[in-house]
Design a protein around this motif. Structure first.
Motif, PDB file in Angstrom:
ATOM      1  N   GLY A 115       0.848  -1.187   0.000  1.00 18.40           N
ATOM      2  CA  GLY A 115       0.000   0.000   0.000  1.00 18.40           C
ATOM      3  C   GLY A 115       0.880   1.231   0.000  1.00 18.40           C
ATOM      4  O   GLY A 115       2.104   1.128   0.072  1.00 18.40           O
ATOM      5  N   PRO A 116       0.292   2.424  -0.085  1.00 16.82           N
ATOM      6  CA  PRO A 116       1.085   3.647  -0.190  1.00 16.82           C
ATOM      7  C   PRO A 116       2.100   3.849   0.928  1.00 16.82           C
ATOM      8  O   PRO A 116       3.115   4.499   0.717  1.00 16.82           O
ATOM      9  CB  PRO A 116       0.031   4.750  -0.169  1.00 16.82           C
ATOM     10  CG  PRO A 116      -1.211   4.094  -0.653  1.00 16.82           C
ATOM     11  CD  PRO A 116      -1.139   2.675  -0.154  1.00 16.82           C
ATOM     12  N   ASP A 117       1.855   3.296   2.115  1.00 11.32           N
ATOM     13  CA  ASP A 117       2.828   3.451   3.203  1.00 11.32           C
ATOM     14  C   ASP A 117       3.075   2.119   3.920  1.00 11.32           C
ATOM     15  O   ASP A 117       3.407   2.091   5.090  1.00 11.32           O
ATOM     16  CB  ASP A 117       2.345   4.512   4.199  1.00 11.32           C
ATOM     17  CG  ASP A 117       1.104   4.076   4.974  1.00 11.32           C
ATOM     18  OD1 ASP A 117       0.475   3.060   4.594  1.00 11.32           O
ATOM     19  OD2 ASP A 117       0.762   4.740   5.960  1.00 11.32           O
ATOM     20  N   GLU A 118       2.913   0.996   3.177  1.00  9.32           N
ATOM     21  CA  GLU A 118       3.027  -0.317   3.810  1.00  9.32           C
ATOM     22  C   GLU A 118       3.782  -1.300   2.914  1.00  9.32           C
ATOM     23  O   GLU A 118       3.527  -1.380   1.720  1.00  9.32           O
ATOM     24  CB  GLU A 118       1.632  -0.870   4.103  1.00  9.32           C
ATOM     25  CG  GLU A 118       1.643  -2.211   4.794  1.00  9.32           C
ATOM     26  CD  GLU A 118       0.261  -2.767   5.042  1.00  9.32           C
ATOM     27  OE1 GLU A 118       0.178  -3.850   5.622  1.00  9.32           O
ATOM     28  OE2 GLU A 118      -0.744  -2.123   4.658  1.00  9.32           O
ATOM     29  N   TRP A 119       4.697  -2.056   3.538  1.00 11.29           N
ATOM     30  CA  TRP A 119       5.490  -3.055   2.840  1.00 11.29           C
ATOM     31  C   TRP A 119       5.553  -4.330   3.667  1.00 11.29           C
ATOM     32  O   TRP A 119       5.495  -4.291   4.900  1.00 11.29           O
ATOM     33  CB  TRP A 119       6.931  -2.549   2.620  1.00 11.29           C
ATOM     34  CG  TRP A 119       6.991  -1.401   1.676  1.00 11.29           C
ATOM     35  CD1 TRP A 119       7.269  -1.443   0.345  1.00 11.29           C
ATOM     36  CD2 TRP A 119       6.746  -0.028   1.979  1.00 11.29           C
ATOM     37  NE1 TRP A 119       7.195  -0.187  -0.198  1.00 11.29           N
ATOM     38  CE2 TRP A 119       6.879   0.712   0.792  1.00 11.29           C
ATOM     39  CE3 TRP A 119       6.411   0.656   3.148  1.00 11.29           C
ATOM     40  CZ2 TRP A 119       6.707   2.083   0.727  1.00 11.29           C
ATOM     41  CZ3 TRP A 119       6.239   2.015   3.088  1.00 11.29           C
ATOM     42  CH2 TRP A 119       6.385   2.719   1.889  1.00 11.29           C
ATOM     43  N   THR A 120       5.696  -5.457   3.003  1.00 11.95           N
ATOM     44  CA  THR A 120       6.051  -6.707   3.654  1.00 11.95           C
ATOM     45  C   THR A 120       7.513  -6.944   3.323  1.00 11.95           C
ATOM     46  O   THR A 120       7.906  -6.924   2.146  1.00 11.95           O
ATOM     47  CB  THR A 120       5.181  -7.876   3.163  1.00 11.95           C
ATOM     48  OG1 THR A 120       3.830  -7.626   3.541  1.00 11.95           O
ATOM     49  CG2 THR A 120       5.639  -9.188   3.762  1.00 11.95           C
ATOM     50  N   LEU A 121       8.319  -7.155   4.350  1.00 11.68           N
ATOM     51  CA  LEU A 121       9.756  -7.370   4.184  1.00 11.68           C
ATOM     52  C   LEU A 121      10.051  -8.827   4.487  1.00 11.68           C
ATOM     53  O   LEU A 121       9.626  -9.365   5.515  1.00 11.68           O
ATOM     54  CB  LEU A 121      10.526  -6.454   5.139  1.00 11.68           C
ATOM     55  CG  LEU A 121      10.120  -4.974   5.132  1.00 11.68           C
ATOM     56  CD1 LEU A 121      10.933  -4.180   6.152  1.00 11.68           C
ATOM     57  CD2 LEU A 121      10.243  -4.375   3.740  1.00 11.68           C
ATOM     58  N   LEU A 122      10.795  -9.481   3.602  1.00 11.72           N
ATOM     59  CA  LEU A 122      11.101 -10.905   3.743  1.00 11.72           C
ATOM     60  C   LEU A 122      12.592 -11.131   3.834  1.00 11.72           C
ATOM     61  O   LEU A 122      13.377 -10.480   3.136  1.00 11.72           O
ATOM     62  CB  LEU A 122      10.550 -11.679   2.542  1.00 11.72           C
ATOM     63  CG  LEU A 122       9.060 -11.521   2.234  1.00 11.72           C
ATOM     64  CD1 LEU A 122       8.718 -12.233   0.928  1.00 11.72           C
ATOM     65  CD2 LEU A 122       8.213 -12.053   3.371  1.00 11.72           C
ATOM     66  N   ALA A 123      12.967 -12.071   4.694  1.00 11.99           N
ATOM     67  CA  ALA A 123      14.369 -12.461   4.877  1.00 11.99           C
ATOM     68  C   ALA A 123      14.372 -13.902   5.374  1.00 11.99           C
ATOM     69  O   ALA A 123      13.330 -14.431   5.777  1.00 11.99           O
ATOM     70  CB  ALA A 123      15.057 -11.531   5.882  1.00 11.99           C
ATOM     71  N   PRO A 124      15.531 -14.562   5.390  1.00  6.85           N
ATOM     72  CA  PRO A 124      15.578 -15.923   5.922  1.00  6.85           C
ATOM     73  C   PRO A 124      15.080 -15.980   7.365  1.00  6.85           C
ATOM     74  O   PRO A 124      15.263 -15.033   8.138  1.00  6.85           O
ATOM     75  CB  PRO A 124      17.060 -16.290   5.822  1.00  6.85           C
ATOM     76  CG  PRO A 124      17.568 -15.457   4.691  1.00  6.85           C
ATOM     77  CD  PRO A 124      16.818 -14.159   4.820  1.00  6.85           C
ATOM     78  N   GLU A 125      14.472 -17.095   7.706  1.00  7.80           N
ATOM     79  CA  GLU A 125      13.859 -17.264   9.022  1.00  7.80           C
ATOM     80  C   GLU A 125      14.850 -17.026  10.161  1.00  7.80           C
ATOM     81  O   GLU A 125      14.510 -16.401  11.160  1.00  7.80           O
ATOM     82  CB  GLU A 125      13.274 -18.677   9.122  1.00  7.80           C
ATOM     83  CG  GLU A 125      12.552 -18.945  10.418  1.00  7.80           C
ATOM     84  CD  GLU A 125      11.979 -20.349  10.472  1.00  7.80           C
ATOM     85  OE1 GLU A 125      10.892 -20.495  11.045  1.00  7.80           O
ATOM     86  OE2 GLU A 125      12.618 -21.290   9.957  1.00  7.80           O
ATOM     87  N   ASP A 126      16.078 -17.466   9.990  1.00 11.76           N
ATOM     88  CA  ASP A 126      17.067 -17.342  11.074  1.00 11.76           C
ATOM     89  C   ASP A 126      17.685 -15.943  11.180  1.00 11.76           C
ATOM     90  O   ASP A 126      18.537 -15.702  12.033  1.00 11.76           O
ATOM     91  CB  ASP A 126      18.159 -18.395  10.931  1.00 11.76           C
ATOM     92  CG  ASP A 126      18.933 -18.289   9.630  1.00 11.76           C
ATOM     93  OD1 ASP A 126      18.549 -17.494   8.744  1.00 11.76           O
ATOM     94  OD2 ASP A 126      19.939 -19.015   9.489  1.00 11.76           O
ATOM     95  N   GLU A 127      17.249 -15.006  10.348  1.00 10.43           N
ATOM     96  CA  GLU A 127      17.793 -13.648  10.380  1.00 10.43           C
ATOM     97  C   GLU A 127      16.799 -12.629  10.937  1.00 10.43           C
ATOM     98  O   GLU A 127      17.011 -11.419  10.805  1.00 10.43           O
ATOM     99  CB  GLU A 127      18.270 -13.246   8.991  1.00 10.43           C
ATOM    100  CG  GLU A 127      19.425 -14.111   8.515  1.00 10.43           C
ATOM    101  CD  GLU A 127      19.961 -13.691   7.151  1.00 10.43           C
ATOM    102  OE1 GLU A 127      19.796 -12.508   6.774  1.00 10.43           O
ATOM    103  OE2 GLU A 127      20.537 -14.556   6.471  1.00 10.43           O
TER     104      GLU A 127
END
Length: 191
Positions: free
Chosen positions: A75-87
């Motif tokens: 959305g205009p001010d929303e993100w989903t950030l993804l990284a490895p589970e152990d990080e």
């Protein structure tokens, strides 16, 4: 956005059997990843991206990836950030440290959702049994991400390759979503 980079982060769960594996479509449970919900204004985006290791997209429906990292526009001010589970801790602490003086919201939602990987030449057909969006590669190119509804369940869909999609749903809805996809794929096979 490279399919190679997305597949570096979103991988099949090694401990799981395929939910479905036909010659023209497969459904695999994705391995767990760190999922962070990030909300902020434009002033925080550059520093958040630097801390994550990938720029946050500012274009609607876009994603950005780097080695073992992804930022998905929600959305205009929303993100989903993804990284490895152990990080989880290092990514979370890195962003919080970089944005210590900047208003933002960062929430760990790793346990809220699960993902499956739908791939193959009939992946679009299969997803369109419950998602009423034009998923052709021309209308929904690689890297595109959106929230939508699959039958009655809210989902996030992200195209990571020409014939590959990540479908994410809340844990409580995933059996419903995966079950309907498997059922529809079995009907495809019978046809």
């Amino acid at each position: 956005m490279s399919d190679l980079l997305a597949s570096d982060l979103i991988t099949p769960d090694a401990g799981e059997n395929p939910l479905l594996n036909l010659n023209n479509v497969s459904i695999l449970k994705a391995a767990p990843v760190t999922r962070l919900s990030f909300r902020a204004r434009e002033a925080a985006l550059k520093d958040a991206g630097a801390a994550l290791g990938v720029a946050l997209p500012v274009k609607a429906l876009a994603s950005e990836t780097a080695a073992k990292r992804a930022a998905l526009w929600m959305g205009p001010d929303e993100w989903t950030l993804l990284a490895p589970e152990d990080e989880l801790k290092s990514v979370f602490d890195g962003i919080e440290s970089k944005l210590a003086e900047t208003p933002h919201a960062l929430v760990d939602v790793s346990d809220r959702s699960e993902a499956i990987i739908v791939s193959g030449e009939k992946a679009v057909w299969l997803l369109n049994t419950g998602i009423f969006i034009d998923l052709s590669v021309e209308a929904f190119p690689v890297g595109t991400v959106t929230r939508t509804v699959f039958h009655k369940s809210p989902v996030m869909i992200w195209r990571t390759g020409p014939d590959t999609f990540v479908v994410e749903a809340w844990v409580s809805f995933m059996d419903y979503v995966a079950g309907l996809l498997v059922q529809s794929a079995q009907e495809l096979e019978a046809a």
